[in-house]
Design a protein around this motif. Structure first.
Motif, PDB file in Angstrom:
ATOM      1  N   SER A 118       2.955  -3.628 -40.023  1.00 24.54           N
ATOM      2  CA  SER A 118       4.351  -3.420 -39.487  1.00 24.54           C
ATOM      3  C   SER A 118       5.098  -3.100 -40.609  1.00 24.54           C
ATOM      4  O   SER A 118       6.498  -2.956 -40.241  1.00 24.54           O
ATOM      5  CB  SER A 118       4.656  -4.695 -38.797  1.00 24.54           C
ATOM      6  OG  SER A 118       4.643  -5.904 -39.839  1.00 24.54           O
ATOM      7  N   HIS A 121       7.463   1.283 -43.750  1.00 24.19           N
ATOM      8  CA  HIS A 121       7.956   1.886 -44.839  1.00 24.19           C
ATOM      9  C   HIS A 121       7.045   2.189 -45.955  1.00 24.19           C
ATOM     10  O   HIS A 121       7.328   3.216 -46.845  1.00 24.19           O
ATOM     11  CB  HIS A 121       9.277   1.112 -45.385  1.00 24.19           C
ATOM     12  CG  HIS A 121       8.979  -0.386 -45.793  1.00 24.19           C
ATOM     13  ND1 HIS A 121       9.047  -1.523 -44.975  1.00 24.19           N
ATOM     14  CD2 HIS A 121       8.606  -0.863 -47.103  1.00 24.19           C
ATOM     15  CE1 HIS A 121       8.491  -2.384 -45.482  1.00 24.19           C
ATOM     16  NE2 HIS A 121       8.474  -2.177 -46.666  1.00 24.19           N
TER      17      HIS A 121
ATOM     18  N   VAL B 123       1.673 -13.572 -39.669  1.00 19.14           N
ATOM     19  CA  VAL B 123       0.772 -12.353 -38.748  1.00 19.14           C
ATOM     20  C   VAL B 123      -0.372 -13.111 -38.126  1.00 19.14           C
ATOM     21  O   VAL B 123      -0.750 -12.864 -37.011  1.00 19.14           O
ATOM     22  CB  VAL B 123       0.069 -11.983 -40.170  1.00 19.14           C
ATOM     23  CG1 VAL B 123      -1.186 -11.174 -39.721  1.00 19.14           C
ATOM     24  CG2 VAL B 123       1.013 -11.177 -40.912  1.00 19.14           C
ATOM     25  N   PHE B 126       0.933 -13.851 -34.711  1.00 17.16           N
ATOM     26  CA  PHE B 126       1.393 -12.737 -34.088  1.00 17.16           C
ATOM     27  C   PHE B 126       0.115 -12.165 -33.258  1.00 17.16           C
ATOM     28  O   PHE B 126      -0.267 -11.733 -32.317  1.00 17.16           O
ATOM     29  CB  PHE B 126       2.025 -11.416 -34.783  1.00 17.16           C
ATOM     30  CG  PHE B 126       2.244 -10.392 -34.006  1.00 17.16           C
ATOM     31  CD1 PHE B 126       3.345 -10.276 -33.208  1.00 17.16           C
ATOM     32  CD2 PHE B 126       1.499  -9.214 -34.253  1.00 17.16           C
ATOM     33  CE1 PHE B 126       3.582  -9.423 -32.327  1.00 17.16           C
ATOM     34  CE2 PHE B 126       1.818  -8.093 -33.323  1.00 17.16           C
ATOM     35  CZ  PHE B 126       2.674  -8.158 -32.418  1.00 17.16           C
ATOM     36  N   GLN B 127      -1.193 -12.310 -34.167  1.00 20.84           N
ATOM     37  CA  GLN B 127      -2.381 -11.756 -33.599  1.00 20.84           C
ATOM     38  C   GLN B 127      -2.851 -12.556 -32.314  1.00 20.84           C
ATOM     39  O   GLN B 127      -3.528 -12.150 -31.649  1.00 20.84           O
ATOM     40  CB  GLN B 127      -3.511 -11.864 -34.720  1.00 20.84           C
ATOM     41  CG  GLN B 127      -3.514 -10.855 -35.764  1.00 20.84           C
ATOM     42  CD  GLN B 127      -4.501 -10.809 -36.808  1.00 20.84           C
ATOM     43  OE1 GLN B 127      -5.535 -11.096 -36.533  1.00 20.84           O
ATOM     44  NE2 GLN B 127      -4.292 -10.653 -38.076  1.00 20.84           N
ATOM     45  N   ALA B 130      -1.097 -11.568 -29.502  1.00 19.48           N
ATOM     46  CA  ALA B 130      -1.399 -10.289 -29.127  1.00 19.48           C
ATOM     47  C   ALA B 130      -2.650 -10.409 -28.223  1.00 19.48           C
ATOM     48  O   ALA B 130      -2.961  -9.996 -27.120  1.00 19.48           O
ATOM     49  CB  ALA B 130      -1.363  -9.346 -30.082  1.00 19.48           C
ATOM     50  N   GLN B 131      -3.794 -11.242 -28.735  1.00 20.93           N
ATOM     51  CA  GLN B 131      -4.950 -11.486 -28.139  1.00 20.93           C
ATOM     52  C   GLN B 131      -4.876 -12.233 -26.656  1.00 20.93           C
ATOM     53  O   GLN B 131      -5.330 -11.745 -25.543  1.00 20.93           O
ATOM     54  CB  GLN B 131      -5.683 -12.195 -28.768  1.00 20.93           C
ATOM     55  CG  GLN B 131      -6.441 -11.310 -29.930  1.00 20.93           C
ATOM     56  CD  GLN B 131      -7.838 -11.942 -30.195  1.00 20.93           C
ATOM     57  OE1 GLN B 131      -8.491 -12.414 -29.461  1.00 20.93           O
ATOM     58  NE2 GLN B 131      -8.477 -11.311 -31.434  1.00 20.93           N
ATOM     59  N   SER B 133      -2.472 -12.019 -24.907  1.00 20.24           N
ATOM     60  CA  SER B 133      -1.453 -11.196 -23.836  1.00 20.24           C
ATOM     61  C   SER B 133      -2.423 -10.392 -23.010  1.00 20.24           C
ATOM     62  O   SER B 133      -1.866  -9.764 -22.040  1.00 20.24           O
ATOM     63  CB  SER B 133      -0.264 -10.200 -24.499  1.00 20.24           C
ATOM     64  OG  SER B 133      -1.202  -9.306 -25.291  1.00 20.24           O
ATOM     65  N   VAL B 134      -3.505 -10.107 -23.483  1.00 22.84           N
ATOM     66  CA  VAL B 134      -4.319  -9.050 -22.662  1.00 22.84           C
ATOM     67  C   VAL B 134      -5.315 -10.035 -21.861  1.00 22.84           C
ATOM     68  O   VAL B 134      -6.305  -9.416 -21.137  1.00 22.84           O
ATOM     69  CB  VAL B 134      -5.153  -8.254 -23.493  1.00 22.84           C
ATOM     70  CG1 VAL B 134      -4.290  -7.207 -24.143  1.00 22.84           C
ATOM     71  CG2 VAL B 134      -6.102  -9.139 -24.505  1.00 22.84           C
ATOM     72  N   ASN B 152       9.037  -7.458 -37.644  1.00 18.18           N
ATOM     73  CA  ASN B 152       8.054  -6.639 -36.766  1.00 18.18           C
ATOM     74  C   ASN B 152       8.846  -6.227 -35.234  1.00 18.18           C
ATOM     75  O   ASN B 152       9.126  -7.426 -34.700  1.00 18.18           O
ATOM     76  CB  ASN B 152       6.826  -7.544 -36.724  1.00 18.18           C
ATOM     77  CG  ASN B 152       6.088  -6.753 -35.791  1.00 18.18           C
ATOM     78  OD1 ASN B 152       6.023  -5.713 -35.257  1.00 18.18           O
ATOM     79  ND2 ASN B 152       4.553  -7.424 -35.815  1.00 18.18           N
ATOM     80  N   VAL B 153       9.050  -5.107 -35.226  1.00 21.44           N
ATOM     81  CA  VAL B 153       9.613  -4.761 -34.069  1.00 21.44           C
ATOM     82  C   VAL B 153       8.976  -5.294 -32.734  1.00 21.44           C
ATOM     83  O   VAL B 153       9.795  -5.562 -31.792  1.00 21.44           O
ATOM     84  CB  VAL B 153       9.922  -3.358 -33.849  1.00 21.44           C
ATOM     85  CG1 VAL B 153      10.847  -2.781 -34.984  1.00 21.44           C
ATOM     86  CG2 VAL B 153       8.529  -2.504 -34.028  1.00 21.44           C
ATOM     87  N   LEU B 154       7.763  -5.562 -32.792  1.00 19.37           N
ATOM     88  CA  LEU B 154       7.008  -5.971 -31.488  1.00 19.37           C
ATOM     89  C   LEU B 154       7.458  -7.367 -31.386  1.00 19.37           C
ATOM     90  O   LEU B 154       7.224  -8.135 -30.317  1.00 19.37           O
ATOM     91  CB  LEU B 154       5.605  -5.824 -31.595  1.00 19.37           C
ATOM     92  CG  LEU B 154       5.280  -4.399 -31.813  1.00 19.37           C
ATOM     93  CD1 LEU B 154       3.640  -4.241 -31.914  1.00 19.37           C
ATOM     94  CD2 LEU B 154       5.695  -3.452 -30.531  1.00 19.37           C
ATOM     95  N   PHE B 229       7.587  -6.241 -47.525  1.00 12.41           N
ATOM     96  CA  PHE B 229       9.041  -5.842 -47.186  1.00 12.41           C
ATOM     97  C   PHE B 229      10.041  -6.676 -48.162  1.00 12.41           C
ATOM     98  O   PHE B 229       9.809  -7.381 -49.109  1.00 12.41           O
ATOM     99  CB  PHE B 229       8.978  -6.964 -45.684  1.00 12.41           C
ATOM    100  CG  PHE B 229       8.415  -6.637 -44.574  1.00 12.41           C
ATOM    101  CD1 PHE B 229       9.206  -5.752 -43.898  1.00 12.41           C
ATOM    102  CD2 PHE B 229       7.228  -6.925 -44.260  1.00 12.41           C
ATOM    103  CE1 PHE B 229       8.517  -5.301 -42.397  1.00 12.41           C
ATOM    104  CE2 PHE B 229       6.722  -6.533 -43.165  1.00 12.41           C
ATOM    105  CZ  PHE B 229       7.369  -5.573 -42.360  1.00 12.41           C
TER     106      PHE B 229
END
Lengths: 242, 258
Positions: A118, A121, B123, B126-127, B130-131, B133-134, B152-154, B229
């Motif tokens: 993510s 950049h 992270v 988030f993983q 994501a898992q 979600s399916v 993270n835009v998601l 970042f």
């Protein structure tokens, strides 16, 4: 006499169960670890599909195939279904829901590894190889990375090879777990990270020559099963019960 | 000490409940359990950064039954209560998915040539999200914050989450909503604010908190954190985002069906 009775006792149930099926549905399998593995334990996906096909009144027969041959046999009508297939790989009809999803990622030579994708950049000025015909996630498409298309049937293995030799900075892989796993002897210098939250759908391709009656029966059973317990949930349950 | 403060913040946040239309007792208990298990797993991942990034041969504490047992320990210490019974399919699935996520990261975790694997709490969370979600079970869980500050835009908040955060940002409390929706279906929603903790500052704080700068003269400090970042210069008094949980109502009623 005893042997004959024994044989009859075995054969009768087999005949009885075979008679319950309306026919055989031929399904081509493409290797797709860990869902389909070409060794003694064929992986969990055929078991899930078998349940669907039997639920629709047919018997499933699985045939292991390489992708190119699989598509050829599908188009000729020598198999009814082929799985799993990413829709952008070939223009074929597919069942109405994807059977599973893979998380795409980038594979790097280890000294250039970027663990969190993510942080787009960090892609600035990277040369990233792309296998031809795959969906590119927005995070990569909208970044400043230079995308270099790698063509051909063996684009993925060539791309990883180019990465390992340092000719490109990274390679976009539709399912990096196929490359980056413990003890892979082929690509020791490569490490991959994933675009978590993005998915590439893998589908079940349908032969243009399939009988419509078979297609309707399997499709409706497939949708019913996926709504009740989709493959990814089924997989979780299998792992938990192991 | 750092962990203690973090735990204290989390405990405090879960004791401050409030607002909107409350779900029934059974639903609320399930929402609380899910959120607390999820947050315990994030704390465990933070605690295990040396093991995750180190070169030890034995990393079995991060996998399988060991992982679950260790997350249970964190939970017990953090909330001073027994780990919840896994008496609902959603809780079982959450725990199994934690194991799956770590298995998916196994090659990375075991790779001795990479110093920083990138498996930090955010992270991992988030993983996990994501898992889940399916899997088609009507469960969505995510770690989010106000949209201007998101990395993270998601993870950007949806309208409901933005509205809730604007209501509670100055007075953080758990927010329940029994009239939410998920995938167009009736759902319970819960937002649990997560105050900034000292460990957050290693990435989101000032350069002095950045482990990459430890032991270096100030003029050599970087403002880029270990994940790549730019650091945000936040402090412990800033709003730390929160855990947003949505569960379809039909899911709550479906106990042990699989």
């Amino acid at each position: 006499m005893r042997n004959a009775l024994f044989a009859l006792a075995i054969i009768c149930p087999i005949l009885a169960s075979a008679q319950n099926y309306q026919g055989v549905v031929r399904i081509g399998l493409l290797e797709y670890p860990p869902h389909i593995v070409f060794d003694d334990d064929i992986g969990p996906l055929p078991g899930y599909m078998s349940k669907i096909v039997e639920g629709s009144g047919y018997q499933a027969k699985f045939i292991r195939m390489l992708p190119e041959r699989g598509l050829r046999e599908l188009n000729k009508g020598n198999i009814d279904f082929l799985m799993p297939l990413k829709t952008m790989e070939a223009k074929v009809s597919v069942l109405s829901l994807p059977i599973l999803h893979s998380v795409p990622g980038l594979c790097f030579k280890k000294d250039k590894f970027i663990p969190i994708l993510s942080a787009t950049h960090r892609f600035d000025d990277l040369i990233v190889g792309m296998p031809n015909g795959y969906y590119v996630v927005d995070a990569l498409a909208s970044s400043q990375a230079m995308l270099l298309e790698v063509k051909g049937d063996d684009a993925i293995s060539r791309g990883i090879d180019l990465t390992q030799r340092g000719r490109i900075d990274a390679f976009y892989h539709p399912n990096p777990s196929h490359v980056y796993y413990e003890g892979n002897p082929t690509y020791k210098e490569v490490a991959c990270s994933s675009f978590h939250g993005y998915f590439i759908a893998a589908n079940i391709a349908v032969s243009p020559k399939i009988k419509q009656q078979v297609l309707h029966a399997v499709e409706s059973q497939f949708v019913e099963q996926m709504q009740s317990e989709n493959y990814e949930l089924y997989l979780s349950r299998l792992r938990r019960n192991r | 000490m750092r962990h203690y403060i973090f735990s204290l913040f989390l405990c405090c946040s879960l004791n401050l409940q409030a607002q909107a239309v409350q779900p029934n007792e059974k639903a609320q208990a399930l929402l609380d359990d899910i959120t607390k298990i999820y947050m315990s797993s994030m704390v465990y991942i933070f605690q295990q950064q040396p093991l995750i990034n180190g070169n030890e041969q034995d990393k079995s504490a991060l996998f399988g039954d060991n992982l679950i047992a260790n997350i249970q320990d964190v939970y017990i210490k953090k909330y001073n209560e027994p780990f919840p019974l896994l008496d609902h399919e959603t809780k079982k699935l959450l725990v199994q998915t934690m194991v799956d996520v770590m298995n998916d990261n196994r090659a990375l975790i075991q790779d001795p040539e990479l110093e920083f694997k990138g498996i930090i709490p955010a992270v991992f969370a988030f993983q996990l999200s994501a898992q889940l979600s399916v899997k088609g079970v009507g469960l969505k869980i995510k770690f989010t914050r106000t949209s201007d500050d998101i990395r993270n835009v998601l993870n950007k908040p949806d309208q409901w989450e933005s509205n809730v955060m604007s209501k509670i940002i100055d007075n953080p409390k758990i927010y329940y909503d029994a009239n939410g929706t998920l995938n167009g279906k009736p759902a319970y929603r819960q937002f649990t604010p997560l105050p900034m903790a000292p460990y957050c500052l290693q990435c989101d704080g000032e350069p002095k908190h950045n482990p990459l700068n430890y032991g270096k003269p100030k003029k050599a400090w970087t403002t880029i954190d270990m994940t790549g970042f730019e650091m945000e210069n936040w402090t412990l008094t800033d709003f730390g985002g929160g855990v947003s949980l949505s569960v379809e109502k039909s899911n709550i009623d479906r106990e042990g069906t699989h």
